[in-house]
Every structure is written in structure tokens, then in C-alpha cells.
Design a protein around this motif. Structure first.
Motif, short mmCIF file in Angstrom:
data_model
loop_
_atom_site.label_atom_id
_atom_site.label_comp_id
_atom_site.label_asym_id
_atom_site.label_seq_id
_atom_site.Cartn_x
_atom_site.Cartn_y
_atom_site.Cartn_z
N LEU A 72 60.46 2.66 39.51
CA LEU A 72 61.33 3.71 40.04
C LEU A 72 62.80 3.30 39.91
N VAL A 73 63.08 2.04 40.24
CA VAL A 73 64.46 1.56 40.13
C VAL A 73 64.91 1.61 38.67
N ALA A 74 64.03 1.19 37.77
CA ALA A 74 64.37 1.21 36.34
C ALA A 74 64.59 2.64 35.86
N GLN A 75 63.75 3.56 36.31
CA GLN A 75 63.91 4.96 35.92
C GLN A 75 65.22 5.51 36.45
N GLU A 76 65.56 5.18 37.70
CA GLU A 76 66.82 5.65 38.27
C GLU A 76 68.00 5.05 37.52
N ALA A 77 67.88 3.75 37.19
CA ALA A 77 68.97 3.11 36.45
C ALA A 77 69.11 3.73 35.06
N ALA A 78 67.99 4.01 34.41
CA ALA A 78 68.03 4.64 33.09
C ALA A 78 68.65 6.03 33.18
N GLU A 79 68.31 6.76 34.21
CA GLU A 79 68.86 8.10 34.40
C GLU A 79 70.37 8.02 34.65
#
Length: 167
Positions: A72-79
Motif C-alpha cells: 500500500l505504501v509503495a502504491q501510494e508512493a508510486a501514485e
């Protein structure tokens, strides 16, 4: 309360006339004790194994939870990175458009300036041509007058005098 192997071992039966063969009963009870001890040992091992597996399961559940949070953190960072890249690209495009507009405006200004200079040179050339034409016409007019003939006649005498002085 369940029986223990010791309970089975210490169990004493009352004696009855013509009862069961005591040796046979004792042999059977010894076998029951061995089997019961084996079952209890197996139960204890299985309980320890279940406990160990539950600990491992808890550990893997924690890892799974941590991985899910990391995803989730990686997805948020990617977004967030995607949004920032998009904003930056929009700024770059706007800056490029401003530069392009400035370059076009500069080019138009220079073009107008060159056109004005060209028009000024055309006017100057036209004025020069007209003055030169007027000068030539004036010179032709002067040549066409009779005064020139008089001057040309006087000049031949001057040439003779000039030649005599040389000799």
C-alpha cells in the motif's frame, strides 16, 4: 479426569472366585499402559507441533500484514510520484509554450524591423535614383545648350597654347 498410565498400573481389582486369570489381566493392562503412554506421548508431540505451527502461522500472518502495508505504501508512493511527474511535465510544457511564444514574438518583431528597414532603404534608393536622374538630366541639358559650343571652341585654342608651352 482422564486416566494416567500410573492409574492403570496401580489399579487393583477385587478377587472373586473363579474370576479372570490374573496374569492374563496383568499382561493386558501392561499392554494398555504401553499403548496409553504412546498415545499420550503422541498427543504431547502433536500439541507441541500445533503450537509451533501456530507460532509460524502468526509469524507468516505478521509478514503478510507487513507486506500488504508495504504494498500500500509503495502504491501510494508510486501514485504520488506519478502525480508529481504529471505536474512537472505540465510545468515543462507551459514553460516551453512561453519560450516558443517569446521566440515567435521576437522573430515577428525582428521581421517587422527588417521590413521597415527594407522599406526605408527602398525609399532612400528611390530618392537617390530620382536625384541621380535629375543630375543626369541637368547635365544633359547643360550639354545641349549653346554655351557649351562656345566653351568647346575656346578650349581648342587653349589646347594649342598648352601644347606650345610644352614644346
Amino acid at each position: 479426569m482422564p486416566l494416567t498410565p500410573l492409574d492403570i498400573h496401580n489399579k487393583e481389582f477385587t478377587r472373586a472366585f473363579r474370576g479372570y486369570d490374573e496374569d492374563e489381566v496383568n499382561e493386558f493392562l501392561d499392554q494398555v499402559i504401553k499403548d496409553y503412554e504412546a498415545v499420550l506421548r503422541e498427543k504431547k508431540e502433536l500439541f507441541e507441533q500445533v503450537t509451533s505451527l501456530e507460532e509460524k502461522l502468526d509469524h507468516f500472518n505478521n509478514i503478510e500484514e507487513t507486506l500488504n502495508k508495504s504494498i500500500l505504501v509503495a502504491q501510494e508512493a508510486a501514485e504520488e510520484l506519478r502525480r508529481n511527474a504529471q505536474k512537472e511535465s505540465q510545468l515543462i510544457v507551459k514553460e516551453a509554450e512561453k519560450n516558443a511564444n517569446r521566440i515567435v514574438n521576437d522573430a515577428l518583431t525582428k521581421s517587422r524591423k527588417v521590413m521597415m528597414e527594407m522599406e526605408e532603404l527602398k525609399k532612400q534608393a528611390s530618392v537617390y535614383k530620382m536625384r541621380f536622374k535629375m543630375l543626369i538630366e541637368a547635365q544633359l541639358e547643360m550639354l545641349a545648350t549653346d554655351d557649351w559650343d562656345e566653351f568647346a571652341g575656346d578650349q581648342s585654342n587653349d589646347e594649342v597654347v598648352f601644347e606650345e608651352e610644352k614644346a
